[in-house]
Design a protein around this motif. Structure first.
Motif, PDB file in Angstrom:
ATOM      1  N   ILE A   1      19.724 -59.848  -2.058  1.00  0.00           N
ATOM      2  CA  ILE A   1      20.530 -58.638  -1.991  1.00  0.00           C
ATOM      3  C   ILE A   1      21.824 -58.959  -1.260  1.00  0.00           C
ATOM      4  N   ALA A   2      22.945 -58.548  -1.850  1.00  0.00           N
ATOM      5  CA  ALA A   2      24.245 -58.764  -1.205  1.00  0.00           C
ATOM      6  C   ALA A   2      24.397 -57.752  -0.077  1.00  0.00           C
ATOM      7  N   ARG A   3      24.527 -58.234   1.126  1.00  0.00           N
ATOM      8  CA  ARG A   3      24.677 -57.351   2.288  1.00  0.00           C
ATOM      9  C   ARG A   3      26.123 -57.398   2.773  1.00  0.00           C
ATOM     10  N   PRO A   4      26.635 -56.260   3.208  1.00  0.00           N
ATOM     11  CA  PRO A   4      28.024 -56.242   3.693  1.00  0.00           C
ATOM     12  C   PRO A   4      28.170 -57.023   4.996  1.00  0.00           C
ATOM     13  N   THR A   5      29.360 -57.550   5.191  1.00  0.00           N
ATOM     14  CA  THR A   5      29.626 -58.307   6.411  1.00  0.00           C
ATOM     15  C   THR A   5      29.915 -57.350   7.560  1.00  0.00           C
ATOM     16  N   ASP A   6      29.928 -57.893   8.761  1.00  0.00           N
ATOM     17  CA  ASP A   6      30.191 -57.062   9.946  1.00  0.00           C
ATOM     18  C   ASP A   6      31.580 -56.447   9.909  1.00  0.00           C
ATOM     19  N   SER A   7      32.566 -57.192   9.396  1.00  0.00           N
ATOM     20  CA  SER A   7      33.924 -56.654   9.355  1.00  0.00           C
ATOM     21  C   SER A   7      34.010 -55.488   8.375  1.00  0.00           C
ATOM     22  N   GLU A   8      33.301 -55.565   7.244  1.00  0.00           N
ATOM     23  CA  GLU A   8      33.299 -54.451   6.300  1.00  0.00           C
ATOM     24  C   GLU A   8      32.635 -53.229   6.906  1.00  0.00           C
ATOM     25  N   LEU A   9      31.532 -53.440   7.611  1.00  0.00           N
ATOM     26  CA  LEU A   9      30.850 -52.325   8.257  1.00  0.00           C
ATOM     27  C   LEU A   9      31.711 -51.710   9.350  1.00  0.00           C
ATOM     28  N   GLN A  10      32.396 -52.544  10.120  1.00  0.00           N
ATOM     29  CA  GLN A  10      33.266 -52.053  11.180  1.00  0.00           C
ATOM     30  C   GLN A  10      34.414 -51.238  10.593  1.00  0.00           C
TER      31      GLN A  10
END
Length: 93
Positions: free
Chosen positions: A43-52
């Motif tokens: 599963i492709a998970r979003p990176t921390d920068s995208e979540l931030q």
């Protein structure tokens, strides 16, 4: 076929389906999914920068909504609204 044989067959089918559901649940929790062809994919998970970035965008939207909600209920807004209503009522005369 007797009644007990039918119950046993239905029990086996139910147990296999429950096992498939539980297997899918646990593989998805570990970050993998299985497609219709039986292939397992990560599963492709979003990176921390995208979540931030998303959190910051949501915070800005919440600030705007809070400002809109509090401005409509402020004393100054109600006074200006009543003055505007009085002016309109004088125009109608």
């Amino acid at each position: 076929m007797s009644m007990w044989t039918a119950i046993m067959v239905l029990g086996i089918v139910a147990m296999t389906q429950i096992a498939r559901v539980l297997r899918a649940k646990y593989t998805s929790q570990s970050g993998y999914i299985e497609n219709r062809h039986g292939e397992i994919q990560a599963i492709a998970r979003p990176t921390d920068s995208e979540l931030q970035r998303e959190v910051e965008t949501l915070r800005e939207r919440i600030k705007v909504l809070e400002r809109i909600a509090t401005e409509a209920n402020s004393l100054e807004h109600r006074q200006s609204k009543s003055i505007a209503a009085e002016i309109e009522s004088l125009r109608d005369r």
